[in-house]
Structures are given as structure tokens and as C-alpha cells.
Scaffold this active site. Structure first.
Site, PDB file in Angstrom:
ATOM      1  N   LYS A 180       4.590  -2.507   6.473  1.00 50.97           N
ATOM      2  CA  LYS A 180       5.774  -3.290   6.101  1.00 50.97           C
ATOM      3  C   LYS A 180       6.881  -2.370   5.568  1.00 50.97           C
ATOM      4  O   LYS A 180       7.216  -1.368   6.188  1.00 50.97           O
ATOM      5  CB  LYS A 180       5.398  -4.389   5.109  1.00 50.97           C
ATOM      6  CG  LYS A 180       4.375  -5.396   5.649  1.00 50.97           C
ATOM      7  CD  LYS A 180       4.192  -6.549   4.688  1.00 50.97           C
ATOM      8  CE  LYS A 180       3.253  -7.614   5.246  1.00 50.97           C
ATOM      9  NZ  LYS A 180       1.838  -7.288   5.079  1.00 50.97           N
ATOM     10  N   TYR A 214     -18.615   8.202   7.558  1.00 49.76           N
ATOM     11  CA  TYR A 214     -18.910   7.142   6.596  1.00 49.76           C
ATOM     12  C   TYR A 214     -18.770   7.701   5.192  1.00 49.76           C
ATOM     13  O   TYR A 214     -19.175   8.833   4.917  1.00 49.76           O
ATOM     14  CB  TYR A 214     -20.330   6.616   6.790  1.00 49.76           C
ATOM     15  CG  TYR A 214     -20.405   5.355   7.605  1.00 49.76           C
ATOM     16  CD1 TYR A 214     -19.977   4.142   7.075  1.00 49.76           C
ATOM     17  CD2 TYR A 214     -20.903   5.374   8.906  1.00 49.76           C
ATOM     18  CE1 TYR A 214     -20.037   2.979   7.817  1.00 49.76           C
ATOM     19  CE2 TYR A 214     -20.968   4.214   9.662  1.00 49.76           C
ATOM     20  CZ  TYR A 214     -20.533   3.013   9.111  1.00 49.76           C
ATOM     21  OH  TYR A 214     -20.585   1.861   9.850  1.00 49.76           O
ATOM     22  N   GLU A 254     -18.982   5.368   1.971  1.00 50.42           N
ATOM     23  CA  GLU A 254     -19.066   4.337   0.943  1.00 50.42           C
ATOM     24  C   GLU A 254     -19.177   4.965  -0.436  1.00 50.42           C
ATOM     25  O   GLU A 254     -19.828   5.991  -0.613  1.00 50.42           O
ATOM     26  CB  GLU A 254     -20.279   3.423   1.169  1.00 50.42           C
ATOM     27  CG  GLU A 254     -20.075   2.384   2.240  1.00 50.42           C
ATOM     28  CD  GLU A 254     -20.635   2.823   3.566  1.00 50.42           C
ATOM     29  OE1 GLU A 254     -21.004   1.963   4.361  1.00 50.42           O
ATOM     30  OE2 GLU A 254     -20.702   4.039   3.810  1.00 50.42           O
ATOM     31  N   ARG A 286      -1.257   0.695   8.827  1.00 48.49           N
ATOM     32  CA  ARG A 286      -1.753  -0.635   8.473  1.00 48.49           C
ATOM     33  C   ARG A 286      -2.940  -0.474   7.543  1.00 48.49           C
ATOM     34  O   ARG A 286      -3.957   0.134   7.889  1.00 48.49           O
ATOM     35  CB  ARG A 286      -2.161  -1.404   9.721  1.00 48.49           C
ATOM     36  CG  ARG A 286      -0.991  -1.703  10.652  1.00 48.49           C
ATOM     37  CD  ARG A 286      -1.396  -2.615  11.782  1.00 48.49           C
ATOM     38  NE  ARG A 286      -1.773  -3.917  11.277  1.00 48.49           N
ATOM     39  CZ  ARG A 286      -0.915  -4.917  11.022  1.00 48.49           C
ATOM     40  NH1 ARG A 286       0.370  -4.731  11.234  1.00 48.49           N
ATOM     41  NH2 ARG A 286      -1.334  -6.075  10.574  1.00 48.49           N
TER      42      ARG A 286
END
Length: 480
Positions: free
Chosen positions: A275, A66, A68, A281
Site C-alpha cells: 500500500k 524454514y 519458525e 506484500r
């Protein structure tokens, strides 16, 4: 290179053995997916093939962490290695696109757009409102203040490209959160040419006076003049936001330069990292220094814990995109799209805008007497993977559609060139000409069912296999 191929093959073979020891059906599905992708003509404009280095980077213990917050300012301890990863990804992105600031935490393109929207609202609405309310920060607000601020934030105007003209769901489409967040209107294209009409857009912007003008597209087969978009935004006092998720690889690869490169003209730019960029992704936000502090609050404003393993893969993909090889690839993508479009036109097919000058082609299948859904399904039967898409003023709506959207990034990655893309157009036209609409159980014409003539799918698959075999996918990986 042979040593690298052997190492890559061994890595995937052993990884699947480990997976199979816990859930063999997942290992089987993974092998089947590779086999399907190897044997199909993938023409979905939003898909590509990431390098083994990018794919392997995602499968590490960074997934366990984690983190954040931002680099050097985390809400969890022990994030020094995540700081390294995020800083490197942001550095590569800034250098790749020539941006003042890069934020690499968004999990997807929609997340990136949400970060951008709320960053603009925080900068243009919340900040000035706090000053007006004589509040040092949000903690000084009373409940009555919060209610007033919520009304301010929820009553702003956004002007984006309509879905049937080639825009994206997140550009103000009503069912999407962007259409619910904002008082929105949409601009379209010239009904005769299908091209953007900058004078009409300026007139609409003058009338509507949006806070946010969104440029960019997901199914518009032409380039955009972002200098003109900047002029329109400035005239009405709007923040110019550009969503370049589809064409980021053409910007990175120096296909789009000058006024066709959005980064020097936009206040904020969003993108996906897959893309045409060939990365994992994920999402990306580029911004001016003025907006950077607001964007940096993406967590906790919109996002939760960043996906550190994906940020690491973004860093690898951005590093790949900074090479001359990637620039050559990007130019081939655009050249191949031109060839594909010409292949359809000389065989009598109808294209939205009459062609392309980017990476995608939008085929209007009504000339074959089909809906987009029928065409998509018949092509899939023949091993050609596409997606149905609306065309301007689409009579069949957004579900059945009248178009098929095609892109050249994936097959260009495999090594397809002009000869192969012309052959792809020939094979697709063969399928569509040999497909007829079906009927419902009641005997009425159906928008979904279809009949593909006997033998066509097998012939097209066989012809496709000849091309695919010459350009193998992940040739260094042997899972047999």
C-alpha cells in the site's frame, strides 16, 4: 543510475528466460501484467509499485528456508542468515515508526491483526487467568481448565469501525474471523457529515465496555485523532489497537504527526507493508514493550514458518522509507488526493465526507445513477483501475455498493502531480456521465450490467496514454 537501470533490465529479462524454460505461460503472464500496469491509470488505494530492489529481494533462496521461532531462538538449525534479515527488518521498522517493538513475520494484514488480537487476549485474559488458576504455564492445565479458558477467551468484546463507515473486514465484520472470535459491536460515523463522532463513540464504548477498541480504516477519507481514541480506551479499560495498513506510508513519511500518529498512543499497531509503504506484500506489528512478549509468540500462536525472502524485502522497503525522498513522496500523495477530490467536486461529483485529508477519496456514484459495480466496470473498460466500495448506510450493500474508492499512492509513485490528477478526475467524470445502467434478461433494472456510450472508452484511454507516457512505469526495465 543508467548502470543500475541496465542491470535491473538485464536481471528481469534473464529471470523471465529462466521461467520460460520451465513454464512459458507464466513468463508470458508476467510480461502481460507489466504491460497492463504500464498502460492503466491505477487508482486502487491499497495498491502501489514497489521498487525493483524490493521486488528482486523476494526472488532469492531465502524462500527455501524454514525458520519458525524468533531471532536467536529457532526451531530449525541453520537460521543465522534469517536472523540477520529479521533483525534488520525489525530494526528499520522500529526506527522508521519510533516504536518500542516491531514484529515483521506476519504474511499479510489479516495475519498481523490475528497476531494482535491473540496477543491482547494472551496478555489480558490468558495471563491473568493462569495466575488465578495458580498454573505456572499452559502445560499445567487440565482438560477442565482448558474448557474454562476457552470460554474466557471466546467471550471477549471488540469494538471496531463498521464496514460501511470505512472500517475493514477484520475489525469485527461478522463473516470475518474477527466477527466470530469476539462478541463484537461496531461504531459508525455521523450520518450527516460522514465524519467520526468521538462523543458518540465514547458513549458506545461506555455502554459496551470492550476489551479491544480498534481504530483505523480502509475507506475513511479523513484523519483520526488517536489521542482521543486513547482517552476513550482508557476510560473503559480497553486495549487500543490501531490498524494503519492504509496510511502507514503517511505515518512513515511524517504526513501524520502529533495526535494523528497512532504509534505513541496505541498499545499495539498493525499494518501491511505494501500500500502506501511501497514494500512487498506482507504484514507488520508494532507494540509497546509490555505487549512484546505476547506478540513474539505469533509463531506458533497464529503463524507458521515466516517468509524469510519477504522479510528481507521488508527490510529493504523500510530502509527506503527512512529517506527524505520517501517523506517528500508521502506529502505528494496527500497533496494529490486533495487535488483529485477538488477535481471531482468542481465537476459536480459527490464525495463521502465532502473531500479528503489523507490518501484516498471515496466517490458516491449514485449521483450518476450507477452502482459501484457498474461504475467500476465502466471505468475499467476505459483503462481506469478502481475498486467499488460501500458508503455509509449503503443501500446497495457490500457487493454492488454505491461507491468507488480511489487512492493516489500508485500514480504518485509514477510521478503524477496536480495537473495530471485534475485531468484524471475529468476523465473519470466523463466515463461516469456517459454510462447508464443496463437491464436483466427479464427487462428489470440491473445492479451489475451497464452501457458505456460509444467512443468514450477509446477517448479516455488515449488521453490517459498521453499522461502515462510522460511518467513511464519501471522505465529501466525493457522486456521487448
Amino acid at each position: 543510475m543508467a548502470d543500475i537501470d541496465a542491470l535491473t533490465s538485464s536481471a528481469y529479462a534473464h529471470a523471465l528466460e529462466v521461467i520460460a524454460s520451465v513454464e512459458p505461460r507464466i513468463a508470458d503472464a508476467t510480461r502481460a501484467e507489466l504491460a497492463d500496469q504500464r498502460s492503466s491509470l491505477k487508482l486502487i488505494a491499497s495498491e502501489n509499485y514497489a521498487s525493483p530492489a524490493v521486488l528482486l529481494t523476494m526472488g532469492t533462496w531465502f524462500s527455501d528456508k524454514y525458520a519458525e521461532g524468533t531471532v536467536g531462538h529457532r526451531f530449525y538449525a541453520g537460521c543465522q542468515n534469517v536472523d540477520t534479515v529479521e533483525a534488520l527488518a525489525a530494526e528499520h521498522a522500529r526506527e522508521l515508526f519510533g516504536a518500542e517493538y516491531a514484529y515483521v513475520q506476519p504474511h499479510s494484514g489479516i495475519d498481523a491483526n490475528l497476531v494482535a488480537f491473540w496477543s491482547i487476549l494472551a496478555h489480558r485474559v490468558e495471563g491473568p487467568w493462569l495466575e488465578k488458576a495458580a498454573a505456572k504455564n499452559v502445560n499445567d492445565l487440565t482438560e477442565a481448565d482448558w474448557e474454562a479458558l476457552r470460554k474466557e477467551l471466546g467471550n471477549q468484546r471488540l469494538l471496531g469501525m463498521s464496514l460501511d463507515a470505512g472500517g475493514h473486514l477484520t475489525h469485527g465484520f461478522r463473516p470475518n474471523i474477527s466477527g466470530k472470535m469476539f462478541h463484537q459491536q461496531q461504531y459508525g460515523t455521523n450520518p450527516e457529515t460522514g465524519l467520526l463522532d468521538y462523543d458518540a463513540l465514547l458513549a458506545k464504548a461506555r455502554e459496551f465496555k470492550p476489551l479491544v477498541l480498534v481504530a483505523g480504516y480502509s475507506a475513511y477519507p479523513r484523519r483520526v485523532n488517536f489521542a482521543k481514541m486513547r482517552e476513550i480506551a482508557d476510560e473503559v479499560g480497553a486495549t487500543l489497537m490501531v490498524d494503519m495498513a492504509h496510511f502507514a506510508g503517511l505515518v512513515a513519511g511524517k504526513v501524520f504527526t502529533g495526535e494523528e500518529n497512532p504509534v505513541p498512543y496505541a498499545d499495539i499497531v498493525t499494518s501491511t507493508t505494501h500500500k502506501s509503504l511501497r514494500g512487498p506484500r506482507g504484514g507488520l506489528v508494532l507494540a509497546t514493550g509490555e505487549l512484546a512478549p505476547s506478540v513474539d509468540r505469533g509463531c506458533p500462536m497464529v503463524l507458521g514458518g515466516p517468509m524469510s525472502h519477504v522479510m528481507a524485502a521488508k527490510a529493504v522497503a523500510f530502509a527506503e522509507a527512512r529517506t527524505e525522498d520517501f517523506q517528500a513522496y508521502a506529502h505528494r500523495v496527500a497533496e494529490n488526493a486533495q487535488t483529485l477530490a477538488e477535481g471531482f467536486l468542481k465537476r459536480g461529483a459527490k464525495l463521502v465526507t465532502g473531500g479528503t485529508d489523507n490518501h484516498l477519496v471515496l466517490l458516491d456514484v449514485t449521483s450518476f445513477g450507477l452502482t459501484g459495480r457498474q461504475a467500476e466496470s465502466a471505468l475499467l473498460d476505459a483503462g481506469v483501475v478502481t475498486n467499488r466500495n460501500s458508503v455509509p448506510a449503503d443501500p446497495n450493500g457490500a457487493w454492488y455498493t454505491s461507491g468507488i474508492r480511489l487512492g493516489t499512492p500508485a500514480l504518485t509513485t509514477r510521478g503524477f502531480g496536480a495537473e495530471e490528477f485534475d485531468r484524471v478526475a475529468e476523465l473519470m467524470v466523463e466515463v461516469l456521465r456517459n454510462t447508464t445502467p443496463g437491464t436483466t434478461k427479464a427487462g428489470t433494472p440491473s445492479q451489475a450490467s451497464y452501457v458505456l456510450a460509444d467512443g468514450v472508452a477509446d477517448r479516455v484511454r488515449a488521453a490517459s496514454a498521453e499522461m502515462l507516457d510522460k511518467h513511464p512505469l519501471y522505465p529501466g526495465i525493457d522486456l521487448s
